[in-house]
Design a protein around this motif. Structure first.
Motif, mmCIF file in Angstrom:
data_model
loop_
_atom_site.group_PDB
_atom_site.id
_atom_site.type_symbol
_atom_site.label_atom_id
_atom_site.label_comp_id
_atom_site.label_asym_id
_atom_site.label_seq_id
_atom_site.Cartn_x
_atom_site.Cartn_y
_atom_site.Cartn_z
ATOM 1 N N VAL A 196 61.726 -20.936 85.075
ATOM 2 C CA VAL A 196 60.737 -20.918 86.138
ATOM 3 C C VAL A 196 60.227 -22.335 86.341
ATOM 4 O O VAL A 196 59.800 -22.982 85.391
ATOM 5 C CB VAL A 196 59.565 -19.983 85.773
ATOM 6 C CG1 VAL A 196 58.503 -20.011 86.855
ATOM 7 C CG2 VAL A 196 60.062 -18.577 85.553
ATOM 8 N N ALA A 197 60.296 -22.798 87.571
ATOM 9 C CA ALA A 197 59.827 -24.145 87.878
ATOM 10 C C ALA A 197 58.318 -24.132 88.059
ATOM 11 O O ALA A 197 57.773 -23.278 88.762
ATOM 12 C CB ALA A 197 60.502 -24.654 89.140
ATOM 13 N N PHE A 198 57.653 -25.065 87.410
ATOM 14 C CA PHE A 198 56.214 -25.261 87.597
ATOM 15 C C PHE A 198 56.050 -26.553 88.374
ATOM 16 O O PHE A 198 56.638 -27.567 88.017
ATOM 17 C CB PHE A 198 55.502 -25.357 86.244
ATOM 18 C CG PHE A 198 54.037 -25.632 86.375
ATOM 19 C CD1 PHE A 198 53.159 -24.616 86.704
ATOM 20 C CD2 PHE A 198 53.533 -26.910 86.176
ATOM 21 C CE1 PHE A 198 51.799 -24.859 86.837
ATOM 22 C CE2 PHE A 198 52.174 -27.165 86.297
ATOM 23 C CZ PHE A 198 51.308 -26.136 86.631
ATOM 24 N N LYS A 199 55.263 -26.485 89.435
ATOM 25 C CA LYS A 199 55.072 -27.666 90.264
ATOM 26 C C LYS A 199 53.613 -27.820 90.639
ATOM 27 O O LYS A 199 52.920 -26.842 90.887
ATOM 28 C CB LYS A 199 55.875 -27.540 91.566
ATOM 29 C CG LYS A 199 57.220 -28.146 91.509
ATOM 30 C CD LYS A 199 57.994 -28.215 92.800
ATOM 31 C CE LYS A 199 57.413 -27.667 94.053
ATOM 32 N NZ LYS A 199 58.312 -27.722 95.199
ATOM 33 N N VAL A 200 53.172 -29.069 90.674
ATOM 34 C CA VAL A 200 51.870 -29.408 91.218
ATOM 35 C C VAL A 200 52.110 -30.523 92.219
ATOM 36 O O VAL A 200 52.595 -31.593 91.854
ATOM 37 C CB VAL A 200 50.882 -29.885 90.132
ATOM 38 C CG1 VAL A 200 49.534 -30.222 90.759
ATOM 39 C CG2 VAL A 200 50.719 -28.855 89.026
ATOM 40 N N THR A 201 51.820 -30.239 93.475
ATOM 41 C CA THR A 201 51.970 -31.251 94.519
ATOM 42 C C THR A 201 50.593 -31.536 95.109
ATOM 43 O O THR A 201 49.737 -30.658 95.163
ATOM 44 C CB THR A 201 52.940 -30.790 95.618
ATOM 45 O OG1 THR A 201 52.506 -29.537 96.145
ATOM 46 C CG2 THR A 201 54.349 -30.647 95.060
ATOM 47 N N GLY A 202 50.400 -32.765 95.519
ATOM 48 C CA GLY A 202 49.095 -33.171 96.007
ATOM 49 C C GLY A 202 49.085 -33.540 97.462
ATOM 50 O O GLY A 202 50.125 -33.775 98.074
ATOM 51 N N GLY A 203 47.903 -33.572 97.995
ATOM 52 C CA GLY A 203 47.708 -33.970 99.375
ATOM 53 C C GLY A 203 46.227 -34.091 99.652
ATOM 54 O O GLY A 203 45.402 -34.062 98.744
ATOM 55 N N GLU A 204 45.897 -34.223 100.925
ATOM 56 C CA GLU A 204 44.505 -34.324 101.327
ATOM 57 C C GLU A 204 44.342 -33.612 102.650
ATOM 58 O O GLU A 204 45.242 -33.630 103.504
ATOM 59 C CB GLU A 204 44.087 -35.783 101.467
ATOM 60 C CG GLU A 204 42.602 -35.957 101.634
ATOM 61 C CD GLU A 204 42.180 -37.404 101.564
ATOM 62 O OE1 GLU A 204 41.298 -37.774 102.354
ATOM 63 O OE2 GLU A 204 42.718 -38.144 100.732
ATOM 64 N N ARG A 205 43.193 -32.975 102.798
ATOM 65 C CA ARG A 205 42.917 -32.300 104.064
ATOM 66 C C ARG A 205 41.413 -32.259 104.287
ATOM 67 O O ARG A 205 40.672 -31.754 103.443
ATOM 68 C CB ARG A 205 43.487 -30.886 104.053
ATOM 69 C CG ARG A 205 43.217 -30.148 105.328
ATOM 70 C CD ARG A 205 44.345 -29.271 105.718
ATOM 71 N NE ARG A 205 43.973 -28.447 106.846
ATOM 72 C CZ ARG A 205 44.397 -27.230 107.038
ATOM 73 N NH1 ARG A 205 45.232 -26.692 106.181
ATOM 74 N NH2 ARG A 205 44.012 -26.559 108.081
ATOM 75 N N GLY A 206 40.987 -32.811 105.379
ATOM 76 C CA GLY A 206 39.582 -32.766 105.746
ATOM 77 C C GLY A 206 38.646 -33.363 104.710
ATOM 78 O O GLY A 206 37.569 -32.845 104.488
ATOM 79 N N GLY A 207 39.070 -34.429 104.061
ATOM 80 C CA GLY A 207 38.240 -35.060 103.051
ATOM 81 C C GLY A 207 38.334 -34.419 101.672
ATOM 82 O O GLY A 207 37.683 -34.862 100.730
ATOM 83 N N TRP A 208 39.129 -33.394 101.545
ATOM 84 C CA TRP A 208 39.331 -32.704 100.271
ATOM 85 C C TRP A 208 40.674 -33.101 99.684
ATOM 86 O O TRP A 208 41.678 -33.153 100.396
ATOM 87 C CB TRP A 208 39.335 -31.190 100.464
ATOM 88 C CG TRP A 208 38.003 -30.617 100.788
ATOM 89 C CD1 TRP A 208 37.388 -30.601 102.015
ATOM 90 C CD2 TRP A 208 37.113 -29.974 99.879
ATOM 91 N NE1 TRP A 208 36.172 -29.994 101.918
ATOM 92 C CE2 TRP A 208 35.975 -29.584 100.620
ATOM 93 C CE3 TRP A 208 37.172 -29.682 98.522
ATOM 94 C CZ2 TRP A 208 34.908 -28.929 100.038
ATOM 95 C CZ3 TRP A 208 36.106 -29.017 97.944
ATOM 96 C CH2 TRP A 208 34.985 -28.650 98.692
ATOM 97 N N ALA A 209 40.705 -33.370 98.390
ATOM 98 C CA ALA A 209 41.981 -33.511 97.680
ATOM 99 C C ALA A 209 42.485 -32.098 97.437
ATOM 100 O O ALA A 209 41.712 -31.203 97.080
ATOM 101 C CB ALA A 209 41.771 -34.236 96.350
#
Length: 127
Positions: free
Chosen positions: A3-16
Motif C-alpha cells: 500500500v502506497a502512503f503519500k503526503v502531497t502539499g499545496g496551498e489554497r486560500g492562505g491555507w497550507a
C-alpha cells in the motif's frame, strides 16, 4: 499487497494543505509528523490535513493528529481536517477511530477542501 502512503502539499486560500493517502500507522505516521513540522517551520500555521483518502489509521496516526493540533495551537494557528461529509455514516475508518477514542471533538472537521478553507464561517461537521 503493498500500500502506497503519500503526503502531497499545496496551498489554497492562505491555507497550507497536506493531502494524505494510504494507511496512517506506526510505519507511516513519522512521515506525516515531519511534513507538519516542515510546514510550521516554514511559517505556515494555518493547516488543512485532507484525510479523505486515508483508509486505515491506528493509534500512532491518532497521536500524530493530536500532536499536530498541539503544535499548531502553540503557534496560534488553525488546524482543520477533511473527512468525507458522510464519513461516519458510510464507515470512514478515521472518523470511527477518532470517535471511538473520544478525540473527534478536538478537531474541526470538514467534508471537503472548499469548506475547510472557506473563511465565511462554514461550520465544522458535527459529531
Amino acid at each position: 499487497m503493498v500500500v502506497a502512503f503519500k503526503v502531497t502539499g499545496g496551498e489554497r486560500g492562505g491555507w497550507a494543505v497536506l493531502h494524505v493517502s494510504g494507511e496512517l500507522d506506526l510505519v507511516t505516521s513519522p512521515v506525516l509528523r515531519q511534513r507538519v513540522h516542515d510546514e510550521v517551520a516554514d511559517g505556515r500555521h494555518d493547516l488543512v490535513l485532507d484525510l479523505s483518502e486515508v483508509y486505515f489509521c491506528d493509534s500512532s496516526g491518532v497521536g500524530v493528529l493530536i500532536a499536530a493540533r498541539r503544535l499548531i495551537r502553540s503557534c496560534r494557528g488553525r488546524l482543520r481536517l477533511i473527512l468525507p461529509a458522510r464519513g461516519a455514516a458510510e464507515g470512514s475508518h478515521v472518523n470511527r477511530v477518532l470517535g471511538a477514542l473520544g478525540v473527534r471533538r478536538l478537531f474541526d472537521v470538514y467534508g471537503d477542501l472548499a469548506e475547510a478553507v472557506d473563511e465565511k464561517g462554514t461550520e465544522p461537521l458535527s459529531v
